[in-house]
Structures are given as C-alpha cells and as structure tokens.
Design a protein around this motif. Structure first.
Motif, PDB file in Angstrom:
ATOM      1  N   SER A  49       0.834  -1.195   0.000  1.00 15.79           N
ATOM      2  CA  SER A  49       0.000   0.000   0.000  1.00 15.79           C
ATOM      3  C   SER A  49       0.871   1.247   0.000  1.00 15.79           C
ATOM      4  O   SER A  49       1.872   1.307   0.714  1.00 15.79           O
ATOM      5  N   THR A  50       0.497   2.230  -0.817  1.00 15.68           N
ATOM      6  CA  THR A  50       1.160   3.530  -0.837  1.00 15.68           C
ATOM      7  C   THR A  50       0.198   4.552  -0.251  1.00 15.68           C
ATOM      8  O   THR A  50      -0.930   4.677  -0.731  1.00 15.68           O
ATOM      9  N   PRO A  51       0.618   5.305   0.782  1.00 15.84           N
ATOM     10  CA  PRO A  51      -0.275   6.328   1.346  1.00 15.84           C
ATOM     11  C   PRO A  51      -0.614   7.406   0.310  1.00 15.84           C
ATOM     12  O   PRO A  51       0.272   7.897  -0.383  1.00 15.84           O
ATOM     13  N   VAL A  52      -1.893   7.729   0.197  1.00 15.75           N
ATOM     14  CA  VAL A  52      -2.353   8.808  -0.681  1.00 15.75           C
ATOM     15  C   VAL A  52      -3.372   9.645   0.074  1.00 15.75           C
ATOM     16  O   VAL A  52      -4.136   9.123   0.886  1.00 15.75           O
ATOM     17  N   THR A  53      -3.384  10.956  -0.188  1.00 10.53           N
ATOM     18  CA  THR A  53      -4.351  11.862   0.435  1.00 10.53           C
ATOM     19  C   THR A  53      -5.503  12.066  -0.533  1.00 10.53           C
ATOM     20  O   THR A  53      -5.298  12.536  -1.657  1.00 10.53           O
ATOM     21  N   LEU A  54      -6.709  11.714  -0.095  1.00 12.12           N
ATOM     22  CA  LEU A  54      -7.886  11.736  -0.948  1.00 12.12           C
ATOM     23  C   LEU A  54      -8.971  12.608  -0.342  1.00 12.12           C
ATOM     24  O   LEU A  54      -8.993  12.826   0.868  1.00 12.12           O
ATOM     25  N   PRO A  55      -9.911  13.103  -1.174  1.00  8.45           N
ATOM     26  CA  PRO A  55     -11.034  13.883  -0.642  1.00  8.45           C
ATOM     27  C   PRO A  55     -11.896  13.037   0.293  1.00  8.45           C
ATOM     28  O   PRO A  55     -12.023  11.831   0.104  1.00  8.45           O
ATOM     29  N   ALA A  56     -12.487  13.671   1.277  1.00  9.28           N
ATOM     30  CA  ALA A  56     -13.392  12.978   2.199  1.00  9.28           C
ATOM     31  C   ALA A  56     -14.546  12.376   1.412  1.00  9.28           C
ATOM     32  O   ALA A  56     -15.075  12.984   0.486  1.00  9.28           O
ATOM     33  N   GLY A  57     -14.928  11.168   1.747  1.00  6.75           N
ATOM     34  CA  GLY A  57     -16.054  10.507   1.095  1.00  6.75           C
ATOM     35  C   GLY A  57     -15.759  10.017  -0.304  1.00  6.75           C
ATOM     36  O   GLY A  57     -16.679   9.728  -1.065  1.00  6.75           O
ATOM     37  N   SER A  85       7.530   4.988 -15.486  1.00  2.35           N
ATOM     38  CA  SER A  85       7.577   5.230 -14.042  1.00  2.35           C
ATOM     39  C   SER A  85       6.436   6.127 -13.583  1.00  2.35           C
ATOM     40  O   SER A  85       6.228   6.305 -12.394  1.00  2.35           O
ATOM     41  N   ARG A  86       5.654   6.675 -14.521  1.00  3.30           N
ATOM     42  CA  ARG A  86       4.525   7.553 -14.175  1.00  3.30           C
ATOM     43  C   ARG A  86       3.241   6.768 -13.975  1.00  3.30           C
ATOM     44  O   ARG A  86       2.897   5.906 -14.770  1.00  3.30           O
ATOM     45  N   VAL A  87       2.542   7.135 -12.905  1.00  5.40           N
ATOM     46  CA  VAL A  87       1.221   6.597 -12.607  1.00  5.40           C
ATOM     47  C   VAL A  87       0.358   7.780 -12.188  1.00  5.40           C
ATOM     48  O   VAL A  87       0.794   8.616 -11.393  1.00  5.40           O
ATOM     49  N   THR A  99       5.271   4.396  -5.849  1.00  3.05           N
ATOM     50  CA  THR A  99       5.736   4.316  -4.459  1.00  3.05           C
ATOM     51  C   THR A  99       5.455   5.595  -3.687  1.00  3.05           C
ATOM     52  O   THR A  99       5.466   5.589  -2.456  1.00  3.05           O
ATOM     53  N   SER A 100       5.203   6.702  -4.382  1.00  2.00           N
ATOM     54  CA  SER A 100       4.801   7.964  -3.738  1.00  2.00           C
ATOM     55  C   SER A 100       4.046   8.800  -4.768  1.00  2.00           C
ATOM     56  O   SER A 100       4.203   8.609  -5.970  1.00  2.00           O
ATOM     57  N   PHE A 101       3.215   9.736  -4.263  1.00  2.00           N
ATOM     58  CA  PHE A 101       2.382  10.573  -5.134  1.00  2.00           C
ATOM     59  C   PHE A 101       2.417  12.022  -4.691  1.00  2.00           C
ATOM     60  O   PHE A 101       2.579  12.317  -3.501  1.00  2.00           O
ATOM     61  N   THR A 102       2.231  12.928  -5.652  1.00  2.00           N
ATOM     62  CA  THR A 102       2.016  14.344  -5.365  1.00  2.00           C
ATOM     63  C   THR A 102       0.733  14.766  -6.065  1.00  2.00           C
ATOM     64  O   THR A 102       0.380  14.248  -7.124  1.00  2.00           O
ATOM     65  N   GLN A 103       0.022  15.709  -5.457  1.00  3.16           N
ATOM     66  CA  GLN A 103      -1.208  16.223  -6.054  1.00  3.16           C
ATOM     67  C   GLN A 103      -0.843  17.194  -7.171  1.00  3.16           C
ATOM     68  O   GLN A 103      -0.033  18.096  -6.975  1.00  3.16           O
TER      69      GLN A 103
END
Length: 167
Positions: A96-104, A118-120, A139-143
């Motif tokens: 699992s890779t931590p991601v910040t998502l909108p509530a709900g 290498s892009r997702v 392995t990591s994400f940016t908004q």
C-alpha cells in the motif's frame, strides 16, 4: 467464465472467488496460467489459468492496470476508494502507498504512461476530483490538480453535481 476455444463456449471459473464482481482481470504476459482479478470483494490470483482463485488482498477494488513495458510487466497497480496498491510480482503480494484523498471518495481510477513507465496517475471520483501523479512507479504521489470551480468527474461537463468518475 473461461473459454479455451476462442470464445465459442464458456465455463464457470470462479472457484474461490464466489460471486464478486470483477472490475479488471489481467493475464501475466510471460506465463498465461497466471491471472489476477480486481473485484469488489478483494484481489484474487490464479496460477492455473483460472481453475482456482486465492484471495491475495482484501478490499473493494475500483481499478487495476499493468505497468506498460515492452514484453509485459510483473508490476501491477490497483486501487480501492481509499487506497492505492502496487505489486512487483504479478499480484502475489501487494504493498500500500499512502495517498491523500477527498473525504467521502468513492473510487480511484488509474492511468499509466507508455512514454514514461515510471509515471502513474490517479483520479478521484468524489467532489471536484483530484489528480495525483507518481514518477516513482507508484511508491509515492504528489497532487497535481484540485479545482473548486471545475468538476472533472461531474455530469454535464462539470456543471452538475454527481460523480461519473468510475466511467
């Protein structure tokens, strides 16, 4: 269901999966007896051409993609409404890779790039929509996108509330 004659006939192939709805099924390009199914009831894997299935990850999955590389890839990407996962051994194990998502949030859609493997990209399906980008094979994400004025997953070109993100 499974066909061994080009689709002329089909037989049930759900031993171990039950009646979970599959959102994506991928076949290992280097070993066609290996299959992975992302379902609303978990991630399932078969090593005998779909004869039997074993759950390898729990969750209600909304999407799955393979890393686009010449000759096929052992790297898979999968998502639920609240989490992103990747596998480097064709679905035998998942990280699992931590991601910040909108509530709900109700789902995540995945896009991959053949021009830069290498892009997702992840697009959320709740609110106005958020787009996240990984340059490290998940392995990591940016908004990279979040708009309060233009909904990228709503009806009528962003003028009516309601999500169409899973389509």
């Amino acid at each position: 269901y499974k066909s061994t004659n080009g689709g002329a006939s089909w037989a049930a192939s759900n031993t171990g999966v039950g009646t979970n709805m599959a959102v994506e099924i991928l076949m290992d390009p280097t070993d066609t007896s290996k299959l992975v199914a992302a379902t609303k009831g978990g991630m399932y894997r078969s090593t005998n051409g779909g004869g039997n299935w074993t759950q390898v990850q729990s969750g209600a999955f909304t999407d799955m993609k393979a890393k686009p590389v010449a000759g096929g890839s052992q790297t898979l990407y999968a998502a639920t409404a609240t989490a992103f996962y990747y596998s480097t051994n064709f679905g035998a194990t998942w990280t699992s890779t931590p991601v910040t998502l909108p509530a709900g949030n109700t789902g995540i859609r995945i896009a991959v790039s053949a021009n830069d493997t290498s892009r997702v990209y992840l697009a959320t399906t709740k609110g106005n929509g958020v787009v996240l980008k990984s340059t490290s094979s998940g392995t990591s994400f940016t908004q990279v996108y979040n708009s309060s004025s233009q909904c990228i997953v709503c009806y009528n070109g962003g003028t009516t509330s309601g999500s169409q993100g899973n389509y």
